[in-house]
Structures are given as structure tokens and as C-alpha cells.
Scaffold this active site. Structure first.
Site, PDB file in Angstrom:
ATOM      1  CD  GLU A 154      16.977  -0.909   1.182  1.00 13.22           C
ATOM      2  OE1 GLU A 154      16.691  -0.998  -0.018  1.00 13.22           O
ATOM      3  OE2 GLU A 154      16.153  -1.060   2.086  1.00 13.22           O
ATOM      4  CB  THR A 165      15.693   3.492   2.918  1.00 12.98           C
ATOM      5  OG1 THR A 165      16.231   3.810   4.197  1.00 12.98           O
ATOM      6  CG2 THR A 165      16.000   2.061   2.545  1.00 12.98           C
ATOM      7  CG  HIS A 202      15.214   4.058  -1.583  1.00 14.17           C
ATOM      8  ND1 HIS A 202      14.580   3.001  -0.973  1.00 14.17           N
ATOM      9  CD2 HIS A 202      16.219   3.509  -2.312  1.00 14.17           C
ATOM     10  CE1 HIS A 202      15.178   1.863  -1.308  1.00 14.17           C
ATOM     11  NE2 HIS A 202      16.191   2.152  -2.110  1.00 14.17           N
ATOM     12  NE  ARG A 217       1.377   4.125  -1.077  1.00 14.15           N
ATOM     13  CZ  ARG A 217       0.487   3.243  -0.653  1.00 14.15           C
ATOM     14  NH1 ARG A 217      -0.663   3.114  -1.290  1.00 14.15           N
ATOM     15  NH2 ARG A 217       0.742   2.473   0.385  1.00 14.15           N
ATOM     16  N   GLY A 218       5.613   5.203  -0.603  1.00 16.42           N
ATOM     17  CA  GLY A 218       5.736   5.334   0.855  1.00 16.42           C
ATOM     18  C   GLY A 218       4.512   4.697   1.503  1.00 16.42           C
ATOM     19  CE  LYS A 221       5.844   0.463  -8.973  1.00 10.09           C
ATOM     20  NZ  LYS A 221       5.802   0.319  -7.510  1.00 10.09           N
ATOM     21  CD  GLN A 266       8.828  -5.871   1.280  1.00  8.14           C
ATOM     22  OE1 GLN A 266      10.035  -5.806   1.563  1.00  8.14           O
ATOM     23  NE2 GLN A 266       7.950  -4.972   1.657  1.00  8.14           N
ATOM     24  CD  GLN A 293      16.934  -8.564  11.282  1.00  9.11           C
ATOM     25  OE1 GLN A 293      17.753  -9.282  11.858  1.00  9.11           O
ATOM     26  NE2 GLN A 293      17.093  -8.159  10.044  1.00  9.11           N
ATOM     27  CE  LYS A 334      21.640  -5.752  12.058  1.00  9.97           C
ATOM     28  NZ  LYS A 334      20.545  -6.717  11.957  1.00  9.97           N
TER      29      LYS A 334
HETATM   30  P1  FAD Z   1       2.709   1.842  -5.412  1.00  9.83           P
HETATM   31  O1  FAD Z   1       3.427   1.310  -6.564  1.00  9.83           O
HETATM   32  O2  FAD Z   1       2.007   3.150  -5.569  1.00  9.83           O
HETATM   33  O3  FAD Z   1       1.652   0.735  -4.944  1.00  9.83           O
HETATM   34  C1  FAD Z   1       0.965   0.861  -3.708  1.00  9.83           C
HETATM   35  C2  FAD Z   1      -0.360   0.112  -3.794  1.00  9.83           C
HETATM   36  O4  FAD Z   1      -1.263   0.827  -4.649  1.00  9.83           O
HETATM   37  C3  FAD Z   1      -0.255  -1.295  -4.383  1.00  9.83           C
HETATM   38  O5  FAD Z   1      -1.197  -2.098  -3.740  1.00  9.83           O
HETATM   39  C4  FAD Z   1      -0.635  -1.093  -5.849  1.00  9.83           C
HETATM   40  O6  FAD Z   1      -1.144  -2.259  -6.447  1.00  9.83           O
HETATM   41  C5  FAD Z   1      -1.707  -0.004  -5.713  1.00  9.83           C
HETATM   42  N1  FAD Z   1      -1.844   0.856  -6.895  1.00  9.83           N
HETATM   43  C6  FAD Z   1      -0.859   1.387  -7.628  1.00  9.83           C
HETATM   44  N2  FAD Z   1      -1.378   2.168  -8.610  1.00  9.83           N
HETATM   45  C7  FAD Z   1      -2.727   2.131  -8.458  1.00  9.83           C
HETATM   46  C8  FAD Z   1      -3.835   2.744  -9.133  1.00  9.83           C
HETATM   47  N3  FAD Z   1      -3.648   3.537 -10.190  1.00  9.83           N
HETATM   48  N4  FAD Z   1      -5.099   2.471  -8.681  1.00  9.83           N
HETATM   49  C9  FAD Z   1      -5.298   1.663  -7.595  1.00  9.83           C
HETATM   50  N5  FAD Z   1      -4.297   1.060  -6.934  1.00  9.83           N
HETATM   51  C10 FAD Z   1      -3.037   1.299  -7.347  1.00  9.83           C
HETATM   52  N6  FAD Z   1       9.264   2.983   2.100  1.00  9.83           N
HETATM   53  C11 FAD Z   1       9.831   4.126   2.563  1.00  9.83           C
HETATM   54  O7  FAD Z   1       9.174   4.881   3.283  1.00  9.83           O
HETATM   55  N7  FAD Z   1      11.115   4.468   2.228  1.00  9.83           N
HETATM   56  C12 FAD Z   1      11.890   3.685   1.432  1.00  9.83           C
HETATM   57  O8  FAD Z   1      13.045   4.021   1.160  1.00  9.83           O
HETATM   58  C13 FAD Z   1      11.335   2.460   0.937  1.00  9.83           C
HETATM   59  N8  FAD Z   1      12.037   1.637   0.115  1.00  9.83           N
HETATM   60  C14 FAD Z   1      11.454   0.504  -0.382  1.00  9.83           C
HETATM   61  C15 FAD Z   1      12.174  -0.305  -1.263  1.00  9.83           C
HETATM   62  C16 FAD Z   1      11.618  -1.472  -1.774  1.00  9.83           C
HETATM   63  C17 FAD Z   1      12.413  -2.340  -2.735  1.00  9.83           C
HETATM   64  C18 FAD Z   1      10.307  -1.857  -1.391  1.00  9.83           C
HETATM   65  C19 FAD Z   1       9.705  -3.137  -1.918  1.00  9.83           C
HETATM   66  C20 FAD Z   1       9.571  -1.048  -0.531  1.00  9.83           C
HETATM   67  C21 FAD Z   1      10.124   0.139  -0.019  1.00  9.83           C
HETATM   68  N9  FAD Z   1       9.411   0.989   0.834  1.00  9.83           N
HETATM   69  C22 FAD Z   1       9.980   2.149   1.302  1.00  9.83           C
HETATM   70  C23 FAD Z   1       8.052   0.634   1.252  1.00  9.83           C
HETATM   71  C24 FAD Z   1       6.984   1.229   0.272  1.00  9.83           C
HETATM   72  O9  FAD Z   1       6.977   2.626   0.408  1.00  9.83           O
HETATM   73  C25 FAD Z   1       5.639   0.619   0.657  1.00  9.83           C
HETATM   74  O10 FAD Z   1       5.615  -0.749   0.366  1.00  9.83           O
HETATM   75  C26 FAD Z   1       4.421   1.346   0.090  1.00  9.83           C
HETATM   76  O11 FAD Z   1       3.274   0.862   0.791  1.00  9.83           O
HETATM   77  C27 FAD Z   1       4.171   1.134  -1.388  1.00  9.83           C
HETATM   78  O12 FAD Z   1       5.086   1.793  -2.173  1.00  9.83           O
HETATM   79  P2  FAD Z   1       5.126   1.549  -3.754  1.00  9.83           P
HETATM   80  O13 FAD Z   1       6.077   2.508  -4.312  1.00  9.83           O
HETATM   81  O14 FAD Z   1       5.285   0.114  -4.054  1.00  9.83           O
HETATM   82  O15 FAD Z   1       3.618   2.000  -4.121  1.00  9.83           O
END
Ligand code: FAD
Length: 291
Positions: free
Chosen positions: A17, A48, A77, A107-108, A168, A179, A215, A275
């Protein structure tokens, strides 16, 4: 190449990544670092996306450059929570136009500013809403989603988190990336639970090589990951020496990856943080294993 092809093969693989620059002036140095990683020929590279949209154009630029100039498949992403429907539509069209075949639908994170606003006015509340729109756009992307072996920080419990993860996946996720985690048993437990819940898509564990002591705190804050005593001892002993910490952190990540491969995981994603030296050392450590 769509990543589904990779997941359909039994061959062990490693992907990396990278993140795009936050400013114009950093573009060249980030581009060079990502190109150095691409030259190592990982199975694919993910790029990302800044949650606030600040680095959104760069995500596409970097992903397209890696794909077109180095023939390394890319995963771009895309986050949605601070976007409008129109912006997301335009982003999807731009990705299609750039020949991107794989999208990580996220979602972000919720910023404090965003949290002050009325949620009922948000165009996107969850990643599942973005997946629905990507599907509805008719674009034939391979879609990835994020998952959390140690529970997403906003979830009240794991059952709830896995229930939403299933929604999802049912909406159209072709695979999931986890994660970061520092204890593989957490991943194995998680896999057992999601398989039991009927989630059958490939899951790619995400491994973060911690290469400097600073880190550590940031990684825990961001991910909420559990730090095993074995890892804490390593930071205590070597954290003061940048070179020693880097070597120890790479060895720890390598060990995690070997254990994952030995336990039936074929594809591991490494949070290589732009890196190239770290990416190269991990690949060298695994040269006979990856073949
Ligand atoms: P979601 O899948 O929407 O989940 C978010 C929360 O909402 C969870 O607690 C879930 O249980 C809950 N939820 C989901 N659906 C519902 C519903 N219908 N009702 C109630 N609760 C619900 N961030 C960035 O800004 N840029 C990136 O490029 C980026 N890359 C990432 C890559 C990976 C592999 C990971 C693990 C994370 C990354 N993130 C990134 C961080 C991510 O954006 C955050 O962790 C964010 O808070 C959640 O994103 P998600 O897509 O998992 O959200």
C-alpha cells in the site's frame, strides 16, 4: 487485471500500500517512491485516498502511473462520507476513464467538523452506500471493503460489526482487506467468526511493519490495535536506535507474514507507507517462500 484473478490462484503473493502526496510539492518524491516499490513487482499496489478529498486527484494519478508504466495492477481507494453524490459519480467516471479495474470502497473517518453536522443531510453514511452507487453506475469494478479483526472503533460489539460487514459484502464487495493487527490469533478468530456468519469472500490480512518507535503510538491510535507483549519488548529494547528498530520491525512483520502463509492465507497486504527499502527487505526475507 482484476484482483479476483489473484484470489482465484493458490500462489502466495504480497501486495503493498502507498499513499498519495498531500501537497503539489510532495508529488514528485511520492511518485518516485511508489515507482521504486512498483519495480519490485508486487502482486498489486493499493493507493489510499484522503478522506477530505484533498489528495483525491493524486490517488488516481499515482494508481494510473503504476498500472500503465510498470504493469503492476492497482487498487484505487475511494472514500465517501464527506462527498456529494455528484462528486462520487464524477470520481467513478474518472476511474473508469483511467482504466482502473479495482476499487476499495470506504466510508472514511468522521472528522470533528463533520460530526457537528446533521447526519440526515449526509449523502453517504456508510461504505455500503458507496458500494450500492458503484454497482448502480454500471462500472464493472472489482470492489474491496475494509474489515476489522479487533472491531471498528465505532462499533459497540463484534456481532454488530460483523452484521454490517455482511451487509457490505452482500451489496457487492468481492474481497475484504483487514485493518492492521499485531497478533495473528486475532485474525484467525475473526476469520472463524465471519465465515460462520456467512461471509465467504477472500479476506486479505493487512500487515504494518513498524519501523520506528514514533509510529507505534500513531498506529495504535489510528487502528486501536492490541500490542502483544512480545512487540512491546521489542520497541522497549530497540526503539531508541532507528536502524535497530527498523530491522526488528521488519523481522516482526516478516514473521507475521510467514505465519499467515503457513496457516492457509495466500495473499497478504503490506502497509508499506511509501518506503521502498522496507518493501524490498520484506520481499527479500520471503524470496524462497514466494518463489
Ligand atoms: P463502514 O463499513 O461504513 O463502517 C463504519 C462503521 O459503521 C463500523 O463501525 C460499522 O460497523 C458501522 N456500520 C456500517 N453500516 C452500518 C449501518 N447500516 N448501521 C449502523 N452502523 C453501520 N481511510 C481513508 O480516509 N482513506 C483510505 O484510503 C483508507 N483506506 C483504508 C483501508 C483499509 C484496509 C482500512 C481497514 C481502513 C482504511 N481507511 C481509509 C480508514 C476507514 O476509512 C475508517 O476505518 C472508517 O472509519 C471506516 O470505513 P469503512 O469503509 O470500514 O466504514
Amino acid at each position: 487485471m482484476k484482483l479476483t484473478k489473484l484470489f482465484n490462484s493458490d500462489k502466495l503473493s504480497l501486495s503493498f500500500e502507498v499513499f498519495p502526496p498531500k501537497t503539489d510539492s510532495a508529488f514528485e518524491s511520492v511518485k518516485i517512491a511508489t515507482e521504486e516499490i512498483a519495480r519490485l513487482k508486487p502482486s498489486f499496489m493499493s493507493v489510499t485516498y484522503g478522506a477530505g478529498g484533498g489528495t483525491s486527484q493524486y490517488t488516481l494519478d499515482i494508481a494510473k502511473n503504476i498500472k500503465d508504466s510498470y504493469n503492476v495492477p492497482t487498487l484505487a481507494h475511494l472514500t465517501c462520507v464527506s462527498s456529494t453524490k455528484e462528486t462520487v459519480k464524477a470520481k467513478i467516471a474518472a476511474m473508469k476513464e483511467a482504466g482502473i479495474e479495482n476499487v476499495m470502497a470506504l466510508r472514511g473517518d468522521l472528522t470533528p467538523e463533520l460530526e457537528k453536522t446533521d447526519r440526515s443531510t449526509w449523502a453517504y453514511r456508510y461504505a455500503v452506500d458507496l458500494i450500492h452507487d458503484i454497482k448502480a453506475s454500471g462500472a464493472d469494478f472489482c470492489i474491496g471493503g475494509a474489515c476489522y479483526p479487533e472491531i471498528h472503533p465505532e462499533s459497540c460489539n463484534q456481532a454488530e460489526d460483523i452484521k454490517h460487514l455482511k451487509e457490505k459484502v452482500d451489496a457487492g464487495c468481492d474481497f475484504l482487506t483487514t485493518q492492521m493487527f499485531f497478533d495473528n490469533n486475532l485474525l484467525y478468530n475473526f476469520l472463524y467468526k465471519i465465515r460462520e456468519a456467512g461471509i465467504t469472500v477472500p479476506v486479505m490480512p493487512g500487515v504494518m511493519p513498524i519501523t520506528n518507535a514514533n509510529q507505534v503510538e500513531r498506529a495504535i491510535k489510528l487502528s486501536g490495535s492490541f500490542m502483544p507483549q512480545r512487540f512491546k519488548s521489542l520497541v522497549d529494547k530497540f526503539g531508541h536506535s532507528p536502524e535497530a528498530m527498523k530491522q526488528a520491525g521488519i523481522a516482526y512483520a516478516t514473521d507475521q507474514i510467514i505465519d499467515l502463509f503457513a496457516n492457509g492465507i495466500s495473499n497478504v497486504h503490506v502497509y508499506s507507507m511509501n518506503k521502498p527499502d522496507v518493501a524490498e527487505k520484506i520481499l527479500n526475507n520471503l524470496s524462497n517462500i514466494l518463489g
